[in-house]
Design an enzyme around this catalytic site. Sequence first.
Site, mmCIF file in Angstrom:
data_model
loop_
_atom_site.group_PDB
_atom_site.id
_atom_site.type_symbol
_atom_site.label_atom_id
_atom_site.label_comp_id
_atom_site.label_asym_id
_atom_site.label_seq_id
_atom_site.Cartn_x
_atom_site.Cartn_y
_atom_site.Cartn_z
ATOM 1 N N TYR A 113 39.013 56.053 31.481
ATOM 2 C CA TYR A 113 38.484 55.882 32.836
ATOM 3 C C TYR A 113 38.256 57.230 33.509
ATOM 4 O O TYR A 113 39.001 58.188 33.262
ATOM 5 C CB TYR A 113 39.484 55.114 33.710
ATOM 6 C CG TYR A 113 39.523 53.632 33.475
ATOM 7 C CD1 TYR A 113 38.592 52.791 34.069
ATOM 8 C CD2 TYR A 113 40.514 53.067 32.685
ATOM 9 C CE1 TYR A 113 38.652 51.415 33.877
ATOM 10 C CE2 TYR A 113 40.577 51.701 32.485
ATOM 11 C CZ TYR A 113 39.633 50.880 33.088
ATOM 12 O OH TYR A 113 39.698 49.531 32.898
ATOM 13 N N TYR A 152 42.098 50.506 25.170
ATOM 14 C CA TYR A 152 42.923 51.681 25.468
ATOM 15 C C TYR A 152 44.402 51.315 25.523
ATOM 16 O O TYR A 152 44.759 50.173 25.820
ATOM 17 C CB TYR A 152 42.481 52.363 26.772
ATOM 18 C CG TYR A 152 42.521 51.504 28.023
ATOM 19 C CD1 TYR A 152 43.708 51.345 28.749
ATOM 20 C CD2 TYR A 152 41.381 50.877 28.502
ATOM 21 C CE1 TYR A 152 43.745 50.587 29.904
ATOM 22 C CE2 TYR A 152 41.407 50.107 29.649
ATOM 23 C CZ TYR A 152 42.586 49.964 30.347
ATOM 24 O OH TYR A 152 42.621 49.200 31.478
ATOM 25 N N ARG A 162 45.153 47.484 25.813
ATOM 26 C CA ARG A 162 44.287 46.521 26.503
ATOM 27 C C ARG A 162 43.099 46.167 25.616
ATOM 28 O O ARG A 162 42.462 47.070 25.055
ATOM 29 C CB ARG A 162 43.737 47.102 27.820
ATOM 30 C CG ARG A 162 44.722 47.415 28.930
ATOM 31 C CD ARG A 162 45.546 46.247 29.433
ATOM 32 N NE ARG A 162 44.933 44.913 29.460
ATOM 33 C CZ ARG A 162 44.097 44.466 30.390
ATOM 34 N NH1 ARG A 162 43.736 45.223 31.400
ATOM 35 N NH2 ARG A 162 43.608 43.241 30.349
ATOM 36 N N HIS A 165 37.542 45.408 28.117
ATOM 37 C CA HIS A 165 37.355 44.528 29.277
ATOM 38 C C HIS A 165 36.539 45.221 30.357
ATOM 39 O O HIS A 165 36.449 46.451 30.392
ATOM 40 C CB HIS A 165 38.707 44.099 29.859
ATOM 41 C CG HIS A 165 39.530 45.258 30.347
ATOM 42 N ND1 HIS A 165 40.335 46.004 29.528
ATOM 43 C CD2 HIS A 165 39.656 45.813 31.580
ATOM 44 C CE1 HIS A 165 40.935 46.959 30.216
ATOM 45 N NE2 HIS A 165 40.532 46.878 31.474
ATOM 46 N N HIS A 167 36.331 45.036 34.575
ATOM 47 C CA HIS A 167 36.919 44.480 35.801
ATOM 48 C C HIS A 167 35.800 43.972 36.707
ATOM 49 O O HIS A 167 34.789 44.652 36.875
ATOM 50 C CB HIS A 167 37.709 45.552 36.541
ATOM 51 C CG HIS A 167 38.894 46.074 35.789
ATOM 52 N ND1 HIS A 167 40.155 45.549 35.932
ATOM 53 C CD2 HIS A 167 39.017 47.082 34.888
ATOM 54 C CE1 HIS A 167 41.015 46.220 35.168
ATOM 55 N NE2 HIS A 167 40.349 47.152 34.517
HETATM 56 FE FE LIG Z 1 41.198 48.325 32.860
#
Ligand SMILES: [Fe+3]
Lengths: 247, 204
Positions: A113, A152, A162, A165, A167
């Site tokens: 991110y 990640y 995770r 995905h 959000h």
């Molecule tokens: Fe996330």
Amino acid sequence: MAENDTGKAGGYLPRDRAWQPAALTPAYKTTVKRSPQAALLSFPTTLSEETGPVFGHGHLSEGDTDLIHNFAKDGESAIGPRIIVHGRVVDENARGVAGALVEIWQANAGGRYRHKKESYLAPLDPNFGGCGRTLTDAQGNYAFHTIMPGAYPWPNGPNDWRPAHIHFSVFGQAFAQRLITQLYFEGDPLIARCPIVGAITDPDAVSSLIAPLDMGRAIPMDSLAYKFDIVLRGRYQTFFENRPEGS
Amino acid sequence: MTQELKRVRETPSQTAGPYVHIGCTPGFTGIDVYEADLGNVMKTGPVKGEEITVTGTIFDGTGTALTDALVEIWQADADGLHNSPQETRGIADPNFTGWGRCASDMTTGAFTFETIKPGRVPYPDGRLQAPHISVWIVARGINIGLQTRIYFEDEASANSEDPILSRIEHRNRIPTLLAGREKDGVYRFDIHLQGPNETIFFDI
Ligand SMILES: [Fe+3]
């Protein structure tokens, strides 16, 4: 306000708390100290929850739906498998929600991110910001062009990852409908291992967050596509005038 | 078998996670993709009513401030009208959006809204509710957005006849819904997710 073919719109239907995740799900460790312990206070919705702001196209720009380019330098684009994510926002009465604000954010193709607090060793993509937004059309449809996010790792269990995905934040016509969720991708083996997904106990509820591959919306030699429909709370439908002005 | 009900189920919620700001307030994190973050200005011109600041911090069960939360508020204008297509009783103040969104400070956890004191909004049975602001909180570790309301400590008589406040069984918890007046025009509303001062959260 007659706004449908079955009668007058009443208050919003209550949330099904057995279908929604509980506040406390200890396998997702952060919930342990962040979950309220007392019972929620239940009340019928009032105008305070049945109204909501209107988002105009003046707030947004066309390019906000293109995450491949909205942060990239001129002539460049984000790295990763190109995908279209599209779907329809409806309410529980299966009617399209027009003008809903849909905001998305995601990691880059390597699972990283763009955020000050992010520490994963995967590199930043200089051409990927990771956010997009749009308003649904008159039928409730929306679409984004983006790249496939990477999985990640995250500090929860000793080796939790995770699933890939995206959000989603959705704002329909009423504050009562406010929703944040996550889209997962068909076939990802990490979905079943994820403690955040596991906060939802009903397998059908989990399935409703998994977007199928949609070859009918792919663009040959350009992008694959995934379909993700979203359901917001709906209103009671009643023929009876049992509420005062403003209902 | 029975006839089919043409109804579908609400999409399940998932946590907003630690990076909700990338999507909802990207400018706050330094991602300058959009002209401005939505919800960062509630007053777009001269407004009717009393202008106020509402500030607070969200605390977890250990007393630690949440520095990764997102708070949204929604409220009526000074006359109790909402700036919303769903508002049927009149036209709200055009210079007041009624909707605010604020990321909690990444170091202190503080959130702040520059808004106005709301007017009174009717309950479904026609009785007037006390002035209040609807609140929605998401963050890492919160599986489904938390709903609560900000009422005002200095509205004692309206609070005493509010249909919701008056039906709360545990009277000693009502102060968790009251914003205290710190000085003229400045109210504090801290939120406690757990503990002896746990805020009353709503299923509304
Ligand atoms: Fe996330």
